[in-house]
Structure formats: structure tokens, C-alpha cells
Design an enzyme around this catalytic site. Sequence first.
Site, mmCIF file in Angstrom:
data_model
loop_
_atom_site.group_PDB
_atom_site.id
_atom_site.type_symbol
_atom_site.label_atom_id
_atom_site.label_comp_id
_atom_site.label_asym_id
_atom_site.label_seq_id
_atom_site.Cartn_x
_atom_site.Cartn_y
_atom_site.Cartn_z
ATOM 1 N N GLY A 150 0.762 -1.365 0.010
ATOM 2 C CA GLY A 150 0.053 -0.024 -0.001
ATOM 3 C C GLY A 150 0.893 1.509 0.028
ATOM 4 O O GLY A 150 1.959 1.107 0.507
ATOM 5 N N GLY A 193 0.327 5.696 0.751
ATOM 6 C CA GLY A 193 -0.540 6.756 1.021
ATOM 7 C C GLY A 193 0.196 8.042 1.124
ATOM 8 O O GLY A 193 1.308 8.157 0.880
ATOM 9 N N PHE A 248 1.189 9.481 3.758
ATOM 10 C CA PHE A 248 1.700 9.791 4.948
ATOM 11 C C PHE A 248 3.149 8.593 4.679
ATOM 12 O O PHE A 248 4.096 8.515 5.613
ATOM 13 C CB PHE A 248 1.205 9.378 6.220
ATOM 14 C CG PHE A 248 0.224 10.466 6.600
ATOM 15 C CD1 PHE A 248 0.979 11.837 6.757
ATOM 16 C CD2 PHE A 248 -1.051 9.965 6.669
ATOM 17 C CE1 PHE A 248 -0.021 12.769 7.154
ATOM 18 C CE2 PHE A 248 -1.864 11.160 7.348
ATOM 19 C CZ PHE A 248 -1.296 12.448 7.300
ATOM 20 N N GLY A 249 3.232 7.792 3.634
ATOM 21 C CA GLY A 249 4.251 6.955 3.459
ATOM 22 C C GLY A 249 3.775 5.699 2.734
ATOM 23 O O GLY A 249 2.780 5.467 2.148
ATOM 24 N N GLU A 250 4.629 4.656 2.903
ATOM 25 C CA GLU A 250 4.538 3.290 2.236
ATOM 26 C C GLU A 250 4.228 2.213 3.125
ATOM 27 O O GLU A 250 4.786 2.276 4.212
ATOM 28 C CB GLU A 250 5.572 2.967 1.198
ATOM 29 C CG GLU A 250 5.682 4.007 0.106
ATOM 30 C CD GLU A 250 6.738 3.990 -0.710
ATOM 31 O OE1 GLU A 250 7.806 3.253 -0.128
ATOM 32 O OE2 GLU A 250 6.784 4.486 -2.044
ATOM 33 N N VAL A 251 3.484 1.162 2.654
ATOM 34 C CA VAL A 251 3.101 0.233 3.734
ATOM 35 C C VAL A 251 3.545 -1.119 3.164
ATOM 36 O O VAL A 251 3.560 -1.336 1.867
ATOM 37 C CB VAL A 251 1.651 0.002 4.057
ATOM 38 C CG1 VAL A 251 1.240 -0.988 5.010
ATOM 39 C CG2 VAL A 251 0.985 1.285 4.323
ATOM 40 N N LYS A 261 4.501 0.442 8.257
ATOM 41 C CA LYS A 261 4.340 1.861 7.738
ATOM 42 C C LYS A 261 5.770 2.599 7.790
ATOM 43 O O LYS A 261 6.101 2.826 8.729
ATOM 44 C CB LYS A 261 3.285 2.489 8.113
ATOM 45 C CG LYS A 261 3.110 3.948 7.498
ATOM 46 C CD LYS A 261 1.890 4.629 8.103
ATOM 47 C CE LYS A 261 0.907 4.405 7.187
ATOM 48 N NZ LYS A 261 -0.634 5.166 7.498
ATOM 49 N N ASP A 314 -12.183 10.676 9.247
ATOM 50 C CA ASP A 314 -11.782 9.972 7.863
ATOM 51 C C ASP A 314 -12.289 8.667 7.766
ATOM 52 O O ASP A 314 -11.481 7.573 7.216
ATOM 53 C CB ASP A 314 -10.293 10.320 7.571
ATOM 54 C CG ASP A 314 -9.998 9.909 6.100
ATOM 55 O OD1 ASP A 314 -10.863 10.219 5.366
ATOM 56 O OD2 ASP A 314 -8.901 9.704 5.750
#
Length: 676
Positions: free
Chosen positions: A360, A362, A364-367, A381, A478
Amino acid sequence: MYIVSMFGLAGLEALICFIFLFLFSFLTSFKASAQNPFYLNHDCPNRTTYSSNSTYSTNLKTLLSSFASRNASYSTGFQNIRAGQTPDRVTGLFLCRGDLSPEVCSNCVAFSVNESLTRCPNQREAVFYYEECILRYSHKNFLSTVTYEGELIMRNPNNISSIQNQRDQFIDLVQSNMNQAANEAANSSRKFSTIKTELTSLQTLYGLVQCTPDLARQDCFSCLTSSINRMMPLFRIGARQFWPSCNSRYELYAFYNETAIGTPSPPPLFPGSTPPLTSPSIPGKSGNSTVLVVAIVVLAVLLFIALVGYCFLAQRTKKTFDTASASEVGDDMATADSLQLDYRTIQTATNDFAESNKIGRGGFGEVYKGTFSNGKEVAVKRLSKNSRQGEAEFKTEVVVVAKLQHRNLVRLLGFSLQGEERILVYEYMPNKSLDCLLFDPTKQTQLDWMQRYNIIGGIARGILYLHQDSRLTIIHRDLKASNILLDADINPKIADFGMARIFGLDQTQDNTSRIVGTYGYMAPEYAMHGQFSMKSDVYSFGVLVLEIISGRKNSSFDESDGAQDLLTHTWRLWTNRTALDLVDPLIANNCQNSEVVRCIHIGLLCVQEDPAKRPTISTVFMMLTSNTVTLPVPRQPGFFIQSSPVKDPTDSDQSTTTKSTPASIDDELITDLYPR
């Protein structure tokens, strides 16, 4: 002098005043407990009678004598007895208010027993209502059965505001809070519950509900909700309603003993033998005055010592438990050592953050998916170095989110700090997020109606924990399908707290100049004015409910559908009485129509334009778990004209940032659970 220097003169005066008020309150309550119970009403229908020398009369006197004896169950506040044999058998019970002491209970029962044969001299059935207790007997076996006869309704002389909107809002608040208390009472062994809710800074709602403990959970809940519904049309600022099986009351003042709510104390030891029926003893009136004085003095000394010790400890600790500042969070990080993980361990688990392990991405960063040496799978994350999530927010996430432990929230397992690296480790969710199954034509078939219904209930439980049951009151801000993760058993877990806010103890709403979130899930008051509250989360939940039922995204509609969004489409179907046309065709033939329509109804209640009209999440949960809760008529959903949002290019789910006024950084962000 030490005490004066410790508290200051003003503090010492306040302490003395407090002790005086406490003693005054104690003496007043002691005096009140010895007074005669306050009679309200009685009902003894003249349908059947008995003669004074009959077997029934003897059985009745035996039963009443048992209630007035020292061996009666005053400590639990409830007892039922059957005396004699059919056809002259007598069934009876007494029920004392759940906040009262055994002494007050015994006083009321003995008094009501003494008056019963005077008020209803020859009737075979009767019920007597007092402020402190209820006494009932009959030739019928009414135990474990709800009785809707012998009703008593009393009302506060003051009306609610004549303004329609204010009146409806007050009634909605009272009904939702009282229904919550009814649910708690029905699920408790004592079948008793109270509520205390701040309506405004100057008004507090107090409520009390109680059933006879012999009733089954469902029977108690049905009786109480019916009782509550009987009071609402009175449009008074306070009312009470009695049936022999249950009663309820609400006021804008404290009418019950808040300090006594809890487990009843053991029964007192009363001297003497069982009193005769004609003159039952009334405990409390023959107490030894010397013992009373000694008890008061000892109590005062103990209270004073406790207060001094408490204040001394408070001076030593000087610790607050409200929303932590950045520096306080930094201090608290030292206590999170058990969550701190070695960077190299995480690096190894993710194969040095290999692209093949990425699951994933987003804003705020990568997962990444990782596997520890013990075989445990985790989601890692890795915050990007130019992420909007700063140092203080990262620390707050670790300290606060680690304390949120609930089966419907994704769990934070640990974190790592290494140079500029900021890493968060969560439990791994093999089924990814809800949108991956719900909106994928090839995977939708994996979600039947029972699974969807379970997902709706699980999301509601998670929000209820955030809003009410956790130590902190947290507004998510959210909630959307991509932020609902699914475990191996398709159980939902709320994720991604990157936009969440902590509310203070008495805080009900807040404003922000920087509106962040996802259009389609945003409540109108938030999207247009930056106002958010628990009700804005409820709005987002309502959208989720309708998406889960329909299998369609809120944003998947176009002009060819004849509606701009899912809410408009649902509302038109609802007003045309064709709500079942909303249901995903994949589950339409394998679901209970009544259950689906009820969920659609709840979803529409959640997305009403006026936040005050939306139910609280606790009321929503009650609506979902009990079919006996009456649902109000929904009003039109919130509609608003979407301005051209500034899309976050790093967010695959088209989260948006709208600047309604000069923007500021996202203050008080809490955490950001994967994915974004």
C-alpha cells in the site's frame, strides 16, 4: 501551620467548607432516611375480592409479614414470594429504587406493608407506588412476566420550549440517552441503570430506569422502552412513568443518590424478632445517638486525612491526563519502551523494504508486509521523509494509539526510530481493506449479507469505543471504506487515524481552518465550515452503511443514474417506498428484507443534514442490536455544492484538502494507520 502553608488560607477555608457541607449532607440524608416514605399512588382493581377470615387473607398476611421481617432481601432491594396453595395462593414482590440503602429500603417496605391493607382492604391484587419502593401482590402468578396495567404517569410542571426545533432536539436527546440506560439496565443483573448527560454548560440531564430483576433481558428492555416512549409526548422537562414491572424517570436535576450507585451494601442487623403485621418495625428510628455522633466524628477525621493526603500527592505528581502537549508526549515516550522495535529487525522482516513486499501507499508513506523470525506477519508503515506527519504527531501516535485496545481497531504493535526513519508496525490484515472486496466485481461475491451485516456492526462498535468507551474521546474524521480493514475472518477493524482529534472531557465539537478528508464521506458542516464532532463521524458511518448494502461507491453515480450520489439515490428510493431496490443484486435473494430495510433506515438517520438530528453512535448501536427500538422518521440527507478541491496527488483514494480560510498545519493529528 504546615496545613496552612500547604493549602494556603483560601484552600484551607475551602477544605473546612467542604467538610462542613459533607457533614451537613450526611446528617440531612440520615434524617431523611428515617422519615416516612413518600407515597405516590396505588392501584387495586375491584375485580376480585376476599373475605377477612378466608384462606387467601391468611396467606396474604403471611406474605406481607415476610416482606416486613428482618430476613427480607433489603440488601438486594428486591424479593418475590409465593404463599399458600392454589386457588388461594398469593404472589408478591417488593422492589426498592436501586440507588437507596438497605435501611431506606426496609423502611419503605415496612411502611407500605403497614398501609397496604388500609388502602386496599379486600382486593386480591394491588400495587403501591412510593418514591422509594414498589409493593405488589396478586392472586395471579405474575413473576417473570411484564405487566402493563396499573400505570402511573407523573410530569414536571414545566414545559419544554415552545420552539419546535428546540423541543424536538430536547426530546431526541432525552430519548436516546434514556434508551441507552434501558439497554444497560436490561443487560445487568440488577436491571437498574442511571444516566447523567450534560446537555449544555448549564443543563444536565439525569435519568433512572429499573425493572424487576426477575424479568428476562428482552422483556425488561421492551418494558423500559415502552415506558420511555410514554413520557415523550408529554413535552415536559421532566417526567416519570410506572408500571408494576418497570419504571423510568428523567429530570434536569439530580433526583437520585449519585454516590450510592453501585453494589448494594450488606443487609443491616436488626434487633428483635419478626414484627407483627399490624405494626411492622421501621428500622432507623431507634438508633443510638451516641453511636451516630461517634460515627460522624470518625468519618470527618478520616475524610480530612484523606483530603490532606490526596492534595499532598497531587502536589508531588502534578500530572494531568488530558490531551498531552508535544513535550509531555516526548516524556511519555520513555514509558513506551516495550513497543520500541529494533530497526534492523524490521528491515530484515521486510527484506530491506523490497518493492515486492509493498502492499500500500498513501500520503504519509508506504506500507510493506513483513514477517518476523517467529513467523508473525505484520504491516510496516514507513513514513516518507517529506511526510506531513511531523515529529510530535509521530510521538503522539505511539503514546496514544498504543492505548486504544479494541477488537474493531487495528492494533499498533510497535515503532522504530532510526536517524530520519520513522516506522510504525501494525497487525497484518490479510483481506486488506473493505473497498478491495466491496467494489471489486470479481471479489464482491465473497461478501454475503451476513458478513456485510457483521461488518456494519463491527464498525459501529469501533466508533462507540472511540467516542465513549475509551479513556480518550477521539473523533476519527476520515471514516471510509479504504480505512476499514478486514482480518482473516472478514471482521472489520478501523484504521488510519491520521486526521483524528482528541476531545476534552466536556468538549462536543471543534472547528478547523484546514479541511482534510474524503468528499462523499464528509459531513456538510465539516466540508463547508470546518465544524466537526462525533456527529460528523456518524455521518461518515451512515455513508458506509449505504455503500455496504448497495455495493456501490458514493462517488460512482453520474447523470445517467438520475442522481448525483448514493445519498440522493437512496433518498429517492426511500421516499418512493422502493428502498429494497438499493440492495446489491448479489445479495438481494439471500437476505432478510426487514433487516436490510432497517439498516437503510439507520443509514439515512445518520446522514441527515442537521447534526442534531443524527443519532449518537451509542443509539445507532442500540438500533442495530435491538429490533424493539423505534426508529424516528429520517429527514433529507445533507447536500452541499462541492467546490473544486485540491487533490492530494499521493492519495490513491482521492482524499482532498480544501482551504476554507488561510490554512494552518494539521494541528493535533493523532495517528495514521495503514492504508491511505
